[in-house]
Design an enzyme around this catalytic site. Structure first.
Site, PDB file in Angstrom:
ATOM      1  N   LYS A 116       0.820  -1.216   0.000  1.00 41.75           N
ATOM      2  CA  LYS A 116       0.000   0.000   0.000  1.00 41.75           C
ATOM      3  C   LYS A 116       0.851   1.262   0.000  1.00 41.75           C
ATOM      4  O   LYS A 116       0.461   2.269  -0.572  1.00 41.75           O
ATOM      5  CB  LYS A 116      -0.946   0.014   1.211  1.00 41.75           C
ATOM      6  CG  LYS A 116      -2.044  -1.025   1.122  1.00 41.75           C
ATOM      7  CD  LYS A 116      -3.288  -0.565   1.853  1.00 41.75           C
ATOM      8  CE  LYS A 116      -4.470  -1.464   1.575  1.00 41.75           C
ATOM      9  NZ  LYS A 116      -4.422  -2.728   2.304  1.00 41.75           N
ATOM     10  N   LYS A 199      -4.152 -10.280  -7.078  1.00 47.57           N
ATOM     11  CA  LYS A 199      -5.422 -10.538  -6.378  1.00 47.57           C
ATOM     12  C   LYS A 199      -6.477  -9.501  -6.778  1.00 47.57           C
ATOM     13  O   LYS A 199      -6.132  -8.373  -7.129  1.00 47.57           O
ATOM     14  CB  LYS A 199      -5.142 -10.612  -4.875  1.00 47.57           C
ATOM     15  CG  LYS A 199      -5.554  -9.478  -4.077  1.00 47.57           C
ATOM     16  CD  LYS A 199      -5.185  -9.564  -2.637  1.00 47.57           C
ATOM     17  CE  LYS A 199      -5.078  -8.110  -2.215  1.00 47.57           C
ATOM     18  NZ  LYS A 199      -4.708  -7.808  -0.920  1.00 47.57           N
ATOM     19  N   LYS A 202      -9.862  -3.697  -4.375  1.00 46.63           N
ATOM     20  CA  LYS A 202     -10.592  -2.441  -4.543  1.00 46.63           C
ATOM     21  C   LYS A 202      -9.691  -1.380  -5.148  1.00 46.63           C
ATOM     22  O   LYS A 202     -10.153  -0.418  -5.726  1.00 46.63           O
ATOM     23  CB  LYS A 202     -11.038  -1.901  -3.173  1.00 46.63           C
ATOM     24  CG  LYS A 202     -12.058  -2.722  -2.461  1.00 46.63           C
ATOM     25  CD  LYS A 202     -12.310  -2.150  -1.060  1.00 46.63           C
ATOM     26  CE  LYS A 202     -12.762  -3.219  -0.110  1.00 46.63           C
ATOM     27  NZ  LYS A 202     -12.768  -2.829   1.291  1.00 46.63           N
TER      28      LYS A 202
HETATM   29  P1  TYM Z   1     -10.294  -5.690   3.314  1.00 43.68           P
HETATM   30  O1  TYM Z   1     -11.281  -4.608   3.509  1.00 43.68           O
HETATM   31  O2  TYM Z   1      -9.187  -5.463   2.334  1.00 43.68           O
HETATM   32  O3  TYM Z   1     -11.017  -7.028   2.880  1.00 43.68           O
HETATM   33  C1  TYM Z   1     -12.135  -7.539   3.605  1.00 43.68           C
HETATM   34  C2  TYM Z   1     -12.111  -9.046   3.599  1.00 43.68           C
HETATM   35  O4  TYM Z   1     -12.100  -9.548   2.261  1.00 43.68           O
HETATM   36  C3  TYM Z   1     -11.004 -10.423   2.069  1.00 43.68           C
HETATM   37  N1  TYM Z   1     -10.501 -10.262   0.688  1.00 43.68           N
HETATM   38  C4  TYM Z   1     -10.403 -11.266  -0.199  1.00 43.68           C
HETATM   39  N2  TYM Z   1     -10.705 -12.575  -0.115  1.00 43.68           N
HETATM   40  C5  TYM Z   1     -10.510 -13.331  -1.225  1.00 43.68           C
HETATM   41  N3  TYM Z   1     -10.010 -12.837  -2.395  1.00 43.68           N
HETATM   42  C6  TYM Z   1      -9.686 -11.536  -2.519  1.00 43.68           C
HETATM   43  N4  TYM Z   1      -9.224 -11.056  -3.672  1.00 43.68           N
HETATM   44  C7  TYM Z   1      -9.883 -10.680  -1.383  1.00 43.68           C
HETATM   45  N5  TYM Z   1      -9.686  -9.343  -1.164  1.00 43.68           N
HETATM   46  C8  TYM Z   1     -10.067  -9.121   0.121  1.00 43.68           C
HETATM   47  C9  TYM Z   1      -9.968  -9.971   3.089  1.00 43.68           C
HETATM   48  O5  TYM Z   1      -9.032 -10.979   3.375  1.00 43.68           O
HETATM   49  C10 TYM Z   1     -10.842  -9.622   4.265  1.00 43.68           C
HETATM   50  O6  TYM Z   1     -11.177 -10.766   5.011  1.00 43.68           O
HETATM   51  N6  TYM Z   1      -7.401  -5.160   7.336  1.00 43.68           N
HETATM   52  C11 TYM Z   1      -8.657  -5.717   6.856  1.00 43.68           C
HETATM   53  C12 TYM Z   1      -9.866  -5.200   7.598  1.00 43.68           C
HETATM   54  C13 TYM Z   1      -9.777  -5.382   9.075  1.00 43.68           C
HETATM   55  C14 TYM Z   1      -9.938  -6.610   9.772  1.00 43.68           C
HETATM   56  C15 TYM Z   1      -9.767  -6.267  11.158  1.00 43.68           C
HETATM   57  C16 TYM Z   1     -10.194  -7.930   9.390  1.00 43.68           C
HETATM   58  C17 TYM Z   1      -9.540  -4.412   9.980  1.00 43.68           C
HETATM   59  N7  TYM Z   1      -9.538  -4.932  11.236  1.00 43.68           N
HETATM   60  C18 TYM Z   1      -9.858  -7.243  12.118  1.00 43.68           C
HETATM   61  C19 TYM Z   1     -10.297  -8.900  10.382  1.00 43.68           C
HETATM   62  C20 TYM Z   1     -10.117  -8.552  11.740  1.00 43.68           C
HETATM   63  C21 TYM Z   1      -8.794  -5.359   5.403  1.00 43.68           C
HETATM   64  O7  TYM Z   1      -8.217  -4.409   4.929  1.00 43.68           O
HETATM   65  O8  TYM Z   1      -9.682  -6.129   4.716  1.00 43.68           O
END
Ligand code: TYM
Length: 336
Positions: A116, A199, A202
């Site tokens: 990032k 991957k 967003k």
């Molecule tokens: P974020 O917002 O990027 O993604 C949310 C969830 O979606 C999953 N994900 C994917 N799974 C499969 N294939 C993909 N291409 C893909 N892109 C995203 C992510 O693994 C996630 O489960 N840091 C985290 C948010 C967060 C969080 C937490 C998660 C903040 N605090 C505490 C769990 C526990 C994030 O940026 O996810």
């Protein structure tokens, strides 16, 4: 036996995409259905969303939209607390406490920060750097036992375990449980429709790389039709599939959406032309995602109702968070 506590979240940045749905949300829905005696807390990580450039006037609606996506995906709001991370100030307080047991070396290993921050690392915010410490606070504040996430969050959850261990060791207590990451065997890493080695995300510049939960049927069909493939027919064996990342991704998407094995997808479509398989995949995606999009739109038309759900969830979250924060402070020797 103490009951399980399941915690997870999604950053409040832009639309949710198929990767978020298949890797995270769909797994949450299943978990909630199957488990009657757990505490479930799913939040919108709006404090995390401000660590990269964002539009202030869109933040609150992004939070509502992701909440709507949770509900539209089938999260049972009778069993689950949904809330905005920013509505529970204990998250940031615990994060500060954790910064004192987290060596910089641990944060320097984080691949998401490297991705990032990009090349201009010195310009990245302190918030982006300390992001994983807030994430550790997000889960440990509730003494989470399970954290269902996609593959890309594994490293962050492992860091949460290390921080829990460091705190327990420093203050000589078995206070925080070590949270278990729950990662699906298939669907945990959905790839870009344009490059099977990247991957789905967003932040990719082209919208054609991902299917958003807000896309209409025509857009979904177009994106699948234009998805990159190779000139060979659909693979019919695992060996063949493994060597072809774009084909593998489309087969994985089909199998996750249809809830069938990849073997059965290959036995049906293996050897056929991609045009035929893509047509079937587009129909399936529209059939599965269409009702979610419609429900999201319906929910977004009544923001007051979403806000009421978020307020109720935050009240429950604070009931749990307050005493855990107080106990953490007491163990650390604070005046109270
Ligand atoms: P974020 O917002 O990027 O993604 C949310 C969830 O979606 C999953 N994900 C994917 N799974 C499969 N294939 C993909 N291409 C893909 N892109 C995203 C992510 O693994 C996630 O489960 N840091 C985290 C948010 C967060 C969080 C937490 C998660 C903040 N605090 C505490 C769990 C526990 C994030 O940026 O996810």
């Amino acid at each position: 036996m103490t009951k399980n506590t399941v915690v997870s979240g999604v950053r409040a940045t832009g639309d949710l995409h198929l990767g978020n749905y298949l890797g995270a949300l769909k797994q949450w829905v299943q978990f909630v259905k199957n488990e009657n005696d757990a505490e479930f807390l799913f939040f919108v990580a709006d404090l995390h969303a401000i660590t990269t450039p964002y539009e202030a006037n869109e933040l609150a609606d992004n939070t509502r939209q992701i909440t709507a996506a949770y509900i539209a995906s089938g999260i049972d709001i009778e069993k689950v607390s949904l809330f905005a991370q920013s509505a529970v100030p204990e998250h940031t307080y615990l994060q500060w406490l954790f910064t004192s047991v987290t060596p910089l070396g641990w944060l320097n290993r984080m691949t998401q920060f490297k991705e990032k921050a990009g090349k201009k690392r010195d310009n990245a915010s302190l918030g982006l750097y300390s992001y994983p410490v807030l994430q550790a606070a997000d889960v440990l504040l509730y003494k989470a036992t399970h954290v269902p996430v996609g593959e890309d969050q594994k490293q962050h959850i492992e860091l949460s375990r290390e921080i829990a261990g460091a705190f327990n060791h420093r203050y000589q207590q078995d206070f925080f449980p070590l949270p278990e990451p729950m990662i699906l065997k298939e669907g945990a890493r959905i790839m870009s429709l344009r490059d099977g080695t990247e991957k789905m995300s967003k932040s990719a510049a082209s919208d054609m790389t991902r299917i958003n939960l807000t896309d209409d049927a025509d857009t979904i069909a177009q994106k699948i039709k234009k998805a990159r493939t190779d000139p060979e027919p659909v693979p019919s064996s695992f060996e063949d599939m493994e060597a072809r990342p774009e084909a593998k991704n489309l087969i994985t998407i089909y199998s996750s959406l249809a809830e069938v094995s990849r073997e059965s997808v290959m036995s049906k479509y293996g050897g056929k032309q991609f045009s035929e398989f893509k047509g079937a995949l587009a129909d399936l995606a529209i059939e599965k995602l269409g009702p979610i999009t419609a429900k999201m739109n319906e929910l977004m038309a009544d923001k007051a109702q979403i806000d009421a759900i978020l307020n109720k969830g935050a009240a429950r979250a604070r009931e749990i968070a307050g005493p855990v924060l107080e106990d953490s402070k007491r163990l650390m020797g604070f005046w109270s």
